[in-house]
Design an enzyme around this catalytic site. Structure first.
Site, short mmCIF file in Angstrom:
data_model
loop_
_atom_site.label_atom_id
_atom_site.label_comp_id
_atom_site.label_asym_id
_atom_site.label_seq_id
_atom_site.Cartn_x
_atom_site.Cartn_y
_atom_site.Cartn_z
N LYS A 1 0.83 -1.22 0.00
CA LYS A 1 0.00 0.00 0.00
C LYS A 1 0.85 1.26 0.00
CE LYS A 1 -2.17 -0.33 3.94
NZ LYS A 1 -1.60 -1.54 4.49
N ARG B 1 -8.90 2.07 9.68
CA ARG B 1 -8.35 0.77 10.05
C ARG B 1 -9.39 -0.09 10.78
NH1 ARG B 1 -2.79 1.21 9.04
NH2 ARG B 1 -1.62 -0.39 10.15
N ARG C 1 0.06 -7.98 13.87
CA ARG C 1 -0.50 -6.96 12.97
C ARG C 1 -1.41 -7.61 11.93
NH1 ARG C 1 4.82 -4.74 11.08
NH2 ARG C 1 3.69 -3.39 9.65
#
Ligand code: AMP
Length: 187
Positions: free
Chosen positions: A14, A89, A145
């Site tokens: 990204k 997010r 993560r």
């Protein structure tokens, strides 16, 4: 006017792709991760609060990133368009962004989902950790993560599928092929 949200797991590419596209379009690349890392490096109050979460692979509290995005999207350079990388997010952040964009009379025109298999993402991030020394690119934090991404961020794919024009791009190709696919998707 180009206003894009980039979704995708950590290590999907990204940051690299958003930066290239933003440069080619002359619009800001707004990465909450980059802003937070700069704040940590400068030991600002934001950085001091964010560091422990980042090192653990957790999301920092929504209030910290929400304030930051509210201010950033109202800067003069963001009036020509923007690419959001790493925000939203989770669902509360996505809800906040919807409301904010209505308030400031802006509209996101596409949501790009860069899709890369987990094993590839882990390999890439381990390598990036070795090359760059980023403190959250060690294997334990990378796994956390990815879990956080699956639990909290991936549901946004469905959220945006029903709301905006979501485009999924295969991120497991050469960098140039991904760049070309992205350019075609936003043309
Ligand atoms: P990134 O560079 O986007 O992978 O982000 C690195 C780290 O910064 C993440 O693991 C989080 O700890 C934090 N972070 C970045 N963006 C956000 C966000 N929108 N909400 C909460 N935490 C974030």
């Amino acid at each position: 006017m180009t206003r894009l949200i980039f979704l995708g797991a950590p290590g999907a590419g990204k940051g690299t792709q958003a930066k290239l596209l933003a440069e080619s379009q002359g619009i800001p690349h707004i990465s909450t991760g980059d802003i937070l890392r700069a704040a940590v490096a400068h030991q600002t109050p934001l950085g001091v609060k964010a560091k422990q979460y980042m090192d653990a692979g957790e999301l920092v509290p929504d209030s910290l990133v929400i304030d930051l995005i509210r201010e950033r999207l109202q800067e003069p350079d963001a009036q020509k368009g923007w690419i959001l990388d790493g925000f939203p997010r989770n669902e509360p952040q996505a809800g906040f962004l919807d409301t904010l964009l209505q308030e400031i009379h802006q509209e996101c025109d596409r949501v790009i989902n860069l899709d890369v298999p987990d094993e590839v993402v882990v390999q890439r991030l381990v390598k990036r950790g070795e090359d760059s020394g980023r403190s959250d690119d060690n294997e334990a934090t990378i796994r956390r993560r990815l879990d956080v991404y699956r639990e909290q961020t991936a549901p946004l794919i469905a959220f945006y599928q029903t709301k905006n024009a979501l485009v999924t791009i295969d991120g497991n190709q050469s960098m140039d092929a991904v760049t070309a696919a992205l350019k075609a998707a936003v043309a």
